[in-house]
Design a protein around this motif. Structure first.
Motif, PDB file in Angstrom:
ATOM      1  N   LYS A 115       0.693  -1.263  -0.205  1.00  0.00           N
ATOM      2  CA  LYS A 115       0.466  -0.184  -0.023  1.00  0.00           C
ATOM      3  C   LYS A 115       0.620   1.160   0.120  1.00  0.00           C
ATOM      4  N   GLY A 116       2.169   1.492   0.237  1.00  0.00           N
ATOM      5  CA  GLY A 116       2.930   2.183   0.157  1.00  0.00           C
ATOM      6  C   GLY A 116       2.897   2.835   1.236  1.00  0.00           C
ATOM      7  N   VAL A 117       2.377   2.840   2.456  1.00  0.00           N
ATOM      8  CA  VAL A 117       2.042   3.595   3.555  1.00  0.00           C
ATOM      9  C   VAL A 117       3.596   4.356   4.206  1.00  0.00           C
ATOM     10  N   ILE A 138       3.293   9.783  16.037  1.00  0.00           N
ATOM     11  CA  ILE A 138       1.915   9.623  16.744  1.00  0.00           C
ATOM     12  C   ILE A 138       1.401   8.543  16.485  1.00  0.00           C
ATOM     13  N   PHE A 139       1.925   7.727  14.600  1.00  0.00           N
ATOM     14  CA  PHE A 139       1.464   6.651  14.806  1.00  0.00           C
ATOM     15  C   PHE A 139       2.316   5.349  15.503  1.00  0.00           C
ATOM     16  N   LEU A 140       3.205   5.382  16.006  1.00  0.00           N
ATOM     17  CA  LEU A 140       3.596   4.367  17.460  1.00  0.00           C
ATOM     18  C   LEU A 140       2.746   4.280  18.282  1.00  0.00           C
ATOM     19  N   VAL A 141       2.118   5.620  18.898  1.00  0.00           N
ATOM     20  CA  VAL A 141       1.253   5.421  20.297  1.00  0.00           C
ATOM     21  C   VAL A 141       0.397   5.133  19.879  1.00  0.00           C
ATOM     22  N   VAL A 142      -0.247   5.896  18.448  1.00  0.00           N
ATOM     23  CA  VAL A 142      -1.754   4.973  18.005  1.00  0.00           C
ATOM     24  C   VAL A 142      -1.523   3.194  18.890  1.00  0.00           C
ATOM     25  N   LEU A 143      -0.585   2.836  17.623  1.00  0.00           N
ATOM     26  CA  LEU A 143      -0.721   1.476  17.459  1.00  0.00           C
ATOM     27  C   LEU A 143       0.076   0.872  18.718  1.00  0.00           C
ATOM     28  N   TYR A 148      -3.996  -1.329  16.330  1.00  0.00           N
ATOM     29  CA  TYR A 148      -4.272  -1.165  14.346  1.00  0.00           C
ATOM     30  C   TYR A 148      -2.864  -0.515  13.592  1.00  0.00           C
ATOM     31  N   VAL A 149      -2.523  -1.158  12.656  1.00  0.00           N
ATOM     32  CA  VAL A 149      -1.615  -0.709  11.977  1.00  0.00           C
ATOM     33  C   VAL A 149      -2.641   0.175  11.277  1.00  0.00           C
ATOM     34  N   SER A 150      -3.574  -0.040  10.650  1.00  0.00           N
ATOM     35  CA  SER A 150      -4.683   0.417   9.535  1.00  0.00           C
ATOM     36  C   SER A 150      -4.510   1.510   9.715  1.00  0.00           C
ATOM     37  N   LEU A 151      -5.078   1.580  11.285  1.00  0.00           N
ATOM     38  CA  LEU A 151      -6.009   2.804  12.455  1.00  0.00           C
ATOM     39  C   LEU A 151      -4.948   3.845  12.232  1.00  0.00           C
ATOM     40  N   SER A 152      -3.532   3.633  13.418  1.00  0.00           N
ATOM     41  CA  SER A 152      -2.420   4.009  13.332  1.00  0.00           C
ATOM     42  C   SER A 152      -1.946   5.396  11.885  1.00  0.00           C
ATOM     43  N   SER A 153      -1.409   4.166  10.933  1.00  0.00           N
ATOM     44  CA  SER A 153      -1.113   4.610   9.479  1.00  0.00           C
ATOM     45  C   SER A 153      -2.188   5.911   9.153  1.00  0.00           C
ATOM     46  N   MET A 154      -3.358   5.862   9.107  1.00  0.00           N
ATOM     47  CA  MET A 154      -4.704   6.801   8.969  1.00  0.00           C
ATOM     48  C   MET A 154      -4.316   8.032   9.711  1.00  0.00           C
ATOM     49  N   THR A 155      -4.272   7.617  10.925  1.00  0.00           N
ATOM     50  CA  THR A 155      -4.010   8.839  11.749  1.00  0.00           C
ATOM     51  C   THR A 155      -3.100  10.043  11.899  1.00  0.00           C
ATOM     52  N   ALA A 156      -2.062   8.890  11.615  1.00  0.00           N
ATOM     53  CA  ALA A 156      -1.154  10.070  11.466  1.00  0.00           C
ATOM     54  C   ALA A 156      -0.780  10.684  10.432  1.00  0.00           C
ATOM     55  N   ALA A 157      -1.505   9.771   9.034  1.00  0.00           N
ATOM     56  CA  ALA A 157      -1.653  10.649   7.449  1.00  0.00           C
ATOM     57  C   ALA A 157      -2.420  12.224   7.964  1.00  0.00           C
TER      58      ALA A 157
END
Length: 212
Positions: A115-117, A138-143, A148-157
């Motif tokens: 997916k290229g994240v 932010i990604f690491l904290v959410v993870l 959930y990697v997907s939720l972490s990726s979307m939140t960071a983005a």
């Protein structure tokens, strides 16, 4: 002459981004094509899921590096006189985007990638280091909280363009803010199936430190 240099560097950015880290690591060390397991994606998340933490971390690190390296090729264009210094940000974005496309459609393994994240994160590191590091945090904290990697990726983005609205992060080039919005939209779009699974409560979890 300049267009030939630019074309060559764009091609190099694609080839860097297209390096199929997950596929090569899986096949070389585990005899497994990660695209035939888990979500079927050739990315860091699926590598974590299929092969484990160490290969997953390796794939993520290399994929981030790919995005950063491809984006940084823009400095060579300026050094070689193919573009002007005030075009640096524009070509960072172009080269980084090409690398992300390469990751999603890698020529080395039949144009079936991830997916290229992670590569996108590397690109953002090359374009706006401070904001990117905060988004990574932010990604690491959410993870760590949700797993959930997907939720972490979307939140960071989504946080990336929001950060650029703050005075201390506001870029001089308006195109950078447009780029940040496009990143957020792209990440959400590529994770639309994950959103469905999250809402249904069936999304896979990844535990960085131990597993329940």
């Amino acid at each position: 002459m300049e267009w030939m240099i630019i074309a060559g560097v764009v091609l190099a950015a694609y080839l860097i981004g297209a390096v199929p880290t997950a596929v090569w690591v899986g096949k070389k060390f585990y005899g497994i094509d990660v695209r035939q397991h888990g979500s079927g994606n050739a990315g860091a998340t699926n590598t974590f899921r299929v092969l484990g933490k160490k290969p997953g971390a390796l794939v993520m690190a290399v994929d981030i590096f790919k995005g950063w390296a491809a984006t940084s090729l823009a400095y060579l264009l300026v050094q070689w006189g193919a573009v002007t210094p005030d075009q640096l940000i524009l070509f960072k974005i172009i080269l980084g985007a090409v690398a992300v496309v390469g990751h999603i459609f890698p020529v080395y393994v039949g144009f079936k990638g991830g997916k290229g994240v992670a590569t996108l994160m590397g690109m953002v590191l090359g374009v706006h280091l401070t904001a990117a590091l905060i988004c990574l945090g932010i990604f690491l904290v959410v993870l760590l909280i949700t797993h959930y990697v997907s939720l972490s990726s979307m939140t960071a983005a989504v946080c990336f363009p929001l950060l650029l609205l703050l005075p201390s992060f506001r870029p001089e080039e308006p195109m950078l803010f447009v780029f940040a919005i496009l990143i957020a939209l792209m990440v959400i779009w590529t994770h639309r199936k994950n959103i469905t699974r999250l809402l249904q409560g069936v999304e896979s979890k990844i535990y960085l430190f131990g597993k329940k």
